[in-house]
Design a protein around this motif. Sequence first.
Motif, mmCIF file in Angstrom:
data_model
loop_
_atom_site.group_PDB
_atom_site.id
_atom_site.type_symbol
_atom_site.label_atom_id
_atom_site.label_comp_id
_atom_site.label_asym_id
_atom_site.label_seq_id
_atom_site.Cartn_x
_atom_site.Cartn_y
_atom_site.Cartn_z
ATOM 1 N N TYR A 37 -5.121 4.697 -2.414
ATOM 2 C CA TYR A 37 -3.886 3.961 -2.152
ATOM 3 C C TYR A 37 -3.740 2.903 -3.238
ATOM 4 N N PRO A 88 0.356 5.659 -0.750
ATOM 5 C CA PRO A 88 -0.572 6.712 -1.178
ATOM 6 C C PRO A 88 -0.343 7.058 -2.643
ATOM 7 N N THR A 130 0.849 -1.194 0.000
ATOM 8 C CA THR A 130 0.000 0.000 0.000
ATOM 9 C C THR A 130 0.880 1.237 0.000
#
Length: 285
Positions: A170, A119, A117
């Motif tokens: 994300y 951003p 993950t």
Amino acid sequence: MKEAFLICAHKDMDQLNGLVRQLCDPDFCVYVHLDRKSALDPARLHPAARLVRERVAVRWGDVSQVESVLVSMRQILLDVPDFDKLILLSAQDFPLLPNRLLKAKLARMRGYELIETAPIAAHGWRVMHRYAYFHRDSGRLAERLACIAANRALRLLRRTRHLPDGFVPYGGSCWWTLSRNCVRELLRLADAHPRLLRFCRSVQSPDELFFQTLVMHSRFAGRVLPDNFRYIQWPKDGACHPKVLDEDDFERIRASGAHFCRKLDSRASAALLPRLLAWKEGRLA
């Protein structure tokens, strides 16, 4: 402790069945989603695997990749009441640990969600274009033309699209290992926010955004270990698809610490596979 595997497949039944054989274990439940477009005969599937009943016609880079995983997750949750982790694989993956060692590794990581993950932002993974404008590479001509017209209007107005319902995007690899409770929570969030899946119908590669975004907006965000423990080699020229692994990759795979590698091809990886098998079997010693 039981683990569940979901294998997404569309070609090469022999390679698919070879992967199923590697995962044969009393503590493993193996499910296979066969692309509805695929010519593979379900009757030839290894008897240790269970078929996902609702088959989705899957197109690369399309929301159908997300939909096929969602329908599979729903069935697995109903069928298997006690699995600890759900491991998402493709039929071109190969496990690098003997089952006993894989179980031990997963047991040590029981409190974590193993999913990449990051951003999606100027300071993170810079792929904002995937959702900021409309994408429709398949479907009817009228739909593709409508996307082109809408994107022209957005550029003229100097505007971009944003995810619905206040979601912050994300992204990461579409291959992950998630706990049963996290899977249940993702389905709850997907049902509570149907606009997100509709939005993803015009997103490029939504399978690298949808699940990652939901996980990071769930109560499981603090459990994320942003590593999916897959060895994947991306070409340096920025290609959209990972390299098909061959014998020259063996030492890098062995040094990676990964649980699985991808992607393998029955012909191009023919010399690599026996070396992986021998090394994997030797790890028990």
